[in-house]
Design a protein around this motif. Structure first.
Motif, PDB file in Angstrom:
ATOM      1  N   PHE A  85      31.756  55.595  35.618  1.00 58.29           N
ATOM      2  CA  PHE A  85      33.238  55.391  35.240  1.00 58.29           C
ATOM      3  C   PHE A  85      33.921  54.331  36.140  1.00 58.29           C
ATOM      4  O   PHE A  85      35.161  54.102  35.863  1.00 58.29           O
ATOM      5  CB  PHE A  85      33.851  56.857  35.059  1.00 58.29           C
ATOM      6  N   LYS A 142      37.172  53.304  24.907  1.00 56.87           N
ATOM      7  CA  LYS A 142      37.984  54.132  25.758  1.00 56.87           C
ATOM      8  C   LYS A 142      39.006  54.856  25.012  1.00 56.87           C
ATOM      9  O   LYS A 142      39.108  56.073  25.363  1.00 56.87           O
ATOM     10  CB  LYS A 142      38.662  53.249  26.970  1.00 56.87           C
ATOM     11  N   ASN A 160      38.276  58.876  25.042  1.00 57.88           N
ATOM     12  CA  ASN A 160      39.212  59.436  25.823  1.00 57.88           C
ATOM     13  C   ASN A 160      40.301  60.026  25.533  1.00 57.88           C
ATOM     14  O   ASN A 160      40.965  60.712  26.474  1.00 57.88           O
ATOM     15  CB  ASN A 160      39.011  58.557  27.265  1.00 57.88           C
ATOM     16  N   GLN A 185      34.394  63.212  37.244  1.00 59.30           N
ATOM     17  CA  GLN A 185      35.818  62.333  37.515  1.00 59.30           C
ATOM     18  C   GLN A 185      36.591  63.445  38.491  1.00 59.30           C
ATOM     19  O   GLN A 185      37.313  62.980  39.154  1.00 59.30           O
ATOM     20  CB  GLN A 185      36.611  62.321  36.106  1.00 59.30           C
ATOM     21  N   LYS A 213      40.233  62.582  30.082  1.00 58.62           N
ATOM     22  CA  LYS A 213      39.403  61.625  30.738  1.00 58.62           C
ATOM     23  C   LYS A 213      40.303  60.216  30.818  1.00 58.62           C
ATOM     24  O   LYS A 213      40.158  59.669  31.922  1.00 58.62           O
ATOM     25  CB  LYS A 213      38.236  61.252  29.990  1.00 58.62           C
ATOM     26  N   THR A 240      40.888  58.732  34.432  1.00 59.65           N
ATOM     27  CA  THR A 240      40.650  57.176  34.568  1.00 59.65           C
ATOM     28  C   THR A 240      41.659  56.254  35.329  1.00 59.65           C
ATOM     29  O   THR A 240      41.517  55.428  35.789  1.00 59.65           O
ATOM     30  CB  THR A 240      39.937  56.537  33.216  1.00 59.65           C
TER      31      THR A 240
END
Length: 228
Positions: free
Chosen positions: A86, A154, A158, A167, A203, A207
């Motif tokens: 990631f 993404k 996500n 993560q 997520k 991120t």
């Protein structure tokens, strides 16, 4: 700041998650602080190689540090082979951070490797079991590696998906490098995400924070100012 105050010890785990040793590291934040104490003038970076399929998606950056006692440079690289999965969308930024860390280590005379330089290696060892489980699932369709394609994927995957355990562990490792551990780290992360439980973090949110930390953001700060 003394050199021995910058050094921290992290655990190295094998593929089963068992601790097989420890390693002394120095953080980028600590290096930068010491460099300022010693008369840092400026840091310049230059993108030597853009990651493409032809070069194995390897980003290479050169950093030049000007400090009171002279000029020091360092080269940093990042590719899918030496960062966690990631972090792949942030290869150039990771390469830049590694380059600056290497130049700063020479500038302030610290021979211990920086956490950012080995983060990919350490994380891959720690999350090997997650990767093995992921490999047992049906293979994902190949996505064209362009900025537009990555952003589209993404956003689609996500937007509502919750933060993965990988993560979560990586975030805790990053904030530990900033001096926040155990309950203190848990509390600061909940404050940052404005949630009452980290199980509600998506997520996409995770991120974004990982990206900010890799670019020097401290979790104890909000909009550049420390939390009171």
């Amino acid at each position: 700041m003394k050199a021995d105050q910058l050094i921290r010890r992290i655990e190295i785990r094998d593929k089963s998650g068992k601790v097989v040793g420890t390693k002394d590291v120095v953080t980028y934040q600590g290096l930068l602080s010491k460099a300022h104490d010693e008369g840092l003038v400026r840091i310049r970076t230059h993108l030597v190689q853009v990651p493409t399929e032809a070069n194995g998606m390897t980003a290479i950056v050169k950093a030049v540090v000007d400090i009171g006692k002279g000029r020091f440079d360092g080269i940093g690289d990042a590719s899918p082979e030496n960062v966690n999965s990631f972090i792949v969308p942030h290869l150039i930024r990771m390469a830049e951070t590694r380059a600056k860390a290497r130049a700063l280590r020479d500038a302030v005379n610290i021979g211990v490797v920086s956490f950012e330089e080995i983060a990919g290696e350490a994380v891959e060892e720690q999350f090997a079991r997650d990767e093995q489980m992921r490999n047992t699932r049906p293979p994902r369709p190949r996505v064209v590696n362009t900025a537009v394609a990555r952003e589209s994927v993404k956003n689609a995957s996500n937007a509502t998906a919750l933060m993965s355990e990988s993560q979560r562990r990586y975030l805790f490792r990053l904030v530990a490098a900033q001096g926040l551990i155990a309950e203190a780290a848990h509390t600061r992360l909940k404050e940052y995400f404005k949630v009452d439980s980290l199980t509600k973090v998506t997520k996409a949110m995770a991120t974004e924070l990982i990206d900010r930390i890799l670019n020097g953001f401290k979790v104890g700060e909000t909009n550049g100012r420390a939390q009171q």
